[in-house]
Design a protein around this motif. Sequence first.
Motif, short mmCIF file in Angstrom:
data_model
loop_
_atom_site.label_atom_id
_atom_site.label_comp_id
_atom_site.label_asym_id
_atom_site.label_seq_id
_atom_site.Cartn_x
_atom_site.Cartn_y
_atom_site.Cartn_z
N SER A 102 11.70 -0.15 -15.34
CA SER A 102 10.84 1.03 -15.32
C SER A 102 10.51 1.47 -13.90
O SER A 102 10.39 0.65 -12.99
N THR B 208 9.80 -5.65 -5.94
CA THR B 208 8.84 -5.81 -7.04
C THR B 208 8.11 -4.51 -7.35
O THR B 208 7.39 -4.44 -8.34
N GLN C 121 0.81 -0.53 -14.19
CA GLN C 121 2.10 -1.20 -14.21
C GLN C 121 2.13 -2.53 -13.46
O GLN C 121 3.12 -3.24 -13.50
N ASP C 122 1.04 -2.84 -12.77
CA ASP C 122 1.00 -4.11 -12.06
C ASP C 122 0.70 -5.25 -13.02
O ASP C 122 -0.16 -5.13 -13.90
N LYS D 131 1.75 -13.93 -7.67
CA LYS D 131 2.77 -12.95 -7.25
C LYS D 131 2.63 -11.71 -8.10
O LYS D 131 2.55 -11.79 -9.32
N ARG D 132 2.60 -10.58 -7.42
CA ARG D 132 2.50 -9.31 -8.13
C ARG D 132 3.87 -8.79 -8.50
O ARG D 132 4.80 -8.84 -7.70
N LEU D 133 3.97 -8.26 -9.69
CA LEU D 133 5.21 -7.65 -10.16
C LEU D 133 4.88 -6.31 -10.79
O LEU D 133 3.72 -6.02 -11.08
N SER D 134 5.92 -5.53 -11.01
CA SER D 134 5.71 -4.24 -11.63
C SER D 134 6.51 -4.16 -12.93
O SER D 134 7.67 -4.56 -12.96
N VAL D 135 5.87 -3.65 -13.96
CA VAL D 135 6.53 -3.52 -15.26
C VAL D 135 6.46 -2.05 -15.68
O VAL D 135 6.06 -1.19 -14.90
N GLY D 136 6.82 -1.79 -16.91
CA GLY D 136 6.84 -0.41 -17.38
C GLY D 136 5.46 0.19 -17.51
O GLY D 136 4.43 -0.48 -17.40
N ASP E 20 9.72 -5.63 -20.89
CA ASP E 20 10.07 -6.25 -19.62
C ASP E 20 10.11 -7.76 -19.81
O ASP E 20 9.14 -8.36 -20.29
N VAL F 95 10.71 -9.97 -12.57
CA VAL F 95 11.07 -9.18 -13.75
C VAL F 95 12.58 -9.24 -13.84
O VAL F 95 13.30 -8.62 -13.06
N GLU F 96 13.06 -10.01 -14.79
CA GLU F 96 14.50 -10.25 -14.88
C GLU F 96 15.23 -8.99 -15.35
O GLU F 96 16.29 -8.64 -14.85
#
Lengths: 544, 619
Positions: free
Chosen positions: A440, A483, B194-195, B209-214, B238, B250-251
């Motif tokens: 996304s 990220t 999205q975080d 660890k911060r990641l971003s998703v939908g 995700d 996020v694989e």
Amino acid sequence: MKSPSQRALFAPSLLALACLSCGMSDSETGALPGLGNVGGSPDGMGPNAGGSVTVPGTGGASTGGAAGAGGAIVVPPEEELEESFLAPVVTGKYVFSANPKSGRVAVIDAETFAVRLFNAGFGPTYMSAIPGGRGAIVINDTSDDATLFHLAGDDVSVDEVALPVHAEANAWAISPDARFALAWTRSEPSQADDPTSGSQDVTVLDLQRMTSKRLSVGFHPTKALVDDASERAYVVNDEGVSVITLGDDPEVELLARVSEDPLEEAAARDVSILPDGSFAVVRVDGSSLLRIVDLSREDAIQSFDLGAPVTDVDLSHDGSLAVAALPGIGQIALVPVPPTGDAASFERVSIPGEITSSVALSQGAELALLYQNGADNSHLTLLDLREGMGRALRTVDVKGPVSAAFAAPGAASAILFQKPIRGSAKAGLFSGVPTLQKRSAKIVGTDAVPSALAFDDQGRYALVTVGNEASAAHGVYRVQLDTLQEDYLPLASPPATAATGIVEEVERGFVAQTHPEGRITFIDLSTARAHTITGFELAARILQ
Amino acid sequence: LQFGFTEVHVKQGVKLLTGSLVLVTMAASCSSDGTFDDDSLNFGPSAAGGSSSGEPLDPGEQVPLPEPEKEADASFRVPVVSGRWVWTANPTSGRVALIDATSFTVKTALAGAAPTYLAALPAPKGSSRALVLNARSNDATLLATTADGEIEARATLPVHAGANAWATTPDGRFAIAWTDASAEANPDPSQGFQDITVLDLEGETPSSKRLSVGYRPARVFMDDDSRYAYVVTDAGIDVVDLKSERGPIVEREVEVSANPANDTARRDVNVTPDGAFAFVSRDGKDYITVVNVEQGRFKDIALPGVVTDLDLSADASLAIAIVREPTLAADTPAAGAGAGGVAGQANEVGAGEGGAGAAAGGGGSDAGGAAGQHGGEGGGDGVSEGGAGPGQQAPTKSMVVLLPVATAFDAPGTFERVRLNELFGSVELGQQGETALLYSNGVPRTHLTLLQLGEAAGSSHRTLDLKIPIFSAISTPDGAHAIALLEPPAGSKLPGAFAVVPVRRNLPAKIQGTKAITVAMDAGAQTPAMVAISDERALVTVSDGVGTHLAYLARMPELTVDAIELASKPLPRASGIVSEANQAFIAQQHPEGRITFIDLDTNAVHTLTGFELSSQVSQ
């Protein structure tokens, strides 16, 4: 249309100023904007180019943008916005910042934050880096000359000779070998109807021999670049492309016409020039013809009918591929340059159900970002151009209408500048988009309109500056592109126009701001920590 | 969601409808004088009349379709109980308290700024661990008990701004702080939330660890192996690899739609505990999507009507979809369960070879179109359900579709259908998964249908009339009983009610009126009921937000209910059952902290006040 030379206008920001810090390529240096304008002066866009953000309007609707089925589609004209997002000048680990009011140029060490001041001429305004980390050059707007700064290691010196330039010069094109600097005057759209403002003078500076020579080119120059071989300069103007032979005695060699109709509206044309100067690729608003012009001759135009109006063309960095948007028939055309066959031989890619009238190619042409900004459309289509990928397409909804798209170096991600989503209370919007992975986009609402962008040359980080002198809020986002983590750093004062960049050598970004005594904020790219220097014009020692 | 313990459930009723909508739809189904009178439960005639279907309309006349079902499950948060301890956080004081529910001793410790969202973590026997999100300092504090019973803050880790929810792996090594958009009031459309922040709690130096998703995460699932997290978002699912060589990443993102940019219908996504499959339903759509998460592929399965709810059985062997069957005007005599409606009169177990063919089998003029495009693989079996179209009546009966999870992806056309002469839109499966609780809150209905699952049960069912429209239902962990939150009609003497329902035994339900509402018409202005439940006890806490605060303790299988007054307003999502200590608890609003414990055998009440100031008052 974005030729390599045009791309160079925002290359310092898009490509993280790596070129500026480690030696710019020919075409990139050719069209570098003026230096930072820390003092709030305008950049190479001209005195009134001012506004740092030209994303049109706010609060627009966010629409899906799906195309209707069947038949040709008439789409509103696209807007070229990428060029507005410029960055200041970096050489090595130094940031050069000119202040037209004080007549000084500040040289800031991005590693130690030490500041040195140098006197230039009167009204030093438009600055450019010299390729190879050799220094910088600035047009002194009032004294109509240029001051050259030499950089050798940590030593900075000012050349005693101020080379004369023509009045109202406001832009640079520098040769890759660092020998020639072409000062020219970028015409603004407001000048189009003024027959007395032809801006036809250009000045060729030989930085080895420290000489300058004025020449005259066609009416209303809009872009200029120097070829890869540093042998010729090309100036796009209303009449066509003026070709200047460099060397010991520069001269205008020829005018290559780009239209068979001498009365054609020049403003409707987009002209891109290959990095080696061999050809120009030309499209005209509303026309389905794509022209390929041989720049070694005066009248050598080939026209190819692509079957629908060409709304945008982007040229790959090496100039071997032109990608044309044909939203009227829902297609993208991939045109080899120079073409080896007729229009029917060009590869087409259909974009079903989407209106894609703008194209932005990644640096290596691995990826095309397809979108629409002539009307509100929140869809971005990613076209994978890599070998063996079968021209794979993916459309993502980024919620807010897309204004401009920029692929990061390496093409693994992209940054979009957008209008706010309908119903949003936010003033601005941008997105980080993973491009090679199916993931996304990261949607980020902002309290001010995004105004500048810089990538590092590895494509790991981006800086997105928001706000300008007219906005109440201003700040910068450090975006970690793998990220898509974004961290907001507020700025104490409005960012100056085109004043966001990255100093690769020390892995720091910076945003110069408008402040009476000078202000610049450095951002450590890995930690997102900020360090602001204020008042360096007063505190620093003036070096002659 | 994994929270590290299983014995306690809390439910909370939140009504999302506006008042006018509810009244309109109630008027369509009940007579205007149907009222709920008092504690003795004297109901008006219409309320007892069961699921009346209304008068049939003329052919061609359009009828309003039912309101979509309200998904109440998302509001049911499990309180933070770990072993015999209860963790509480006070955002105002910045303190976290740990209360031993056996001795009522209290330990407090400072966390970050505004500790707000707690999650319990697995801990060795005799100890306790928890995480708290500090809303103002944008970090999280890892808390644990020491050998001498004190609280120790073992680490403080940065998290993204705005985090308001936790998901933890079963082994307790990883926790994900995320932002549940549904908990935010009127979020700006540019707020995608999205975080996510992945916390690795292993070792001496925990990290984040911060990641971003939908866009707009809705649910986070952890797999049984504590290796992957699945974040359900607008874009799809995700997949977060928690143990990749690069740390948590996020694989990939698994799409659940062929045209994700234009798939805007509200979705409900359920992921199997092993992360192998996901099942997706969409508001107003007559198909579901089964996703092979590992392969990143999906298939749409056409069903014979609009899917109103979709749930997975606890062992993830079955996906259960509820389908409202549209009815043509000519079919209306078959509609309705009739007064009382104790048992369904029709129980057709389909052969289960339908898929798209079944959906397209005939009926309404639009029947074939929507279903057919989703291309089920089985052939038609002659089922003649109508689709939406002119001449159609509002649905009066529903169908349960049972899809075997293991084969649904490879054989999407093979499923079992159970047709009941009842109208329902929601399904609740207990942890045992042996009985499905079927009810409707999109259309006010007083009937609760209990459908036996499993081959031996033969899909037998019975229907109970709970007298008052049902909003939600939850099973006890052992599946023997259930609690249903009810919504008395306007004008009833008591504003709220709930039912204690024997599920395994064919006995009447206990209907209990309450002095404050159980279902909030306006979640912002009213306080919905909280339900904490174990096999033999349930605690239903209600409050009018002013002066009436009560906890109703239900005993099962006795079906008795005792009301216990509380001294102050209960905090939201702050009741629970501490099975190890045989106590229920309700945390309440109080400047220095207040919590009331109720002995589950004796009803003895023990209230602790002021424990945050270490000046504990025990009453």
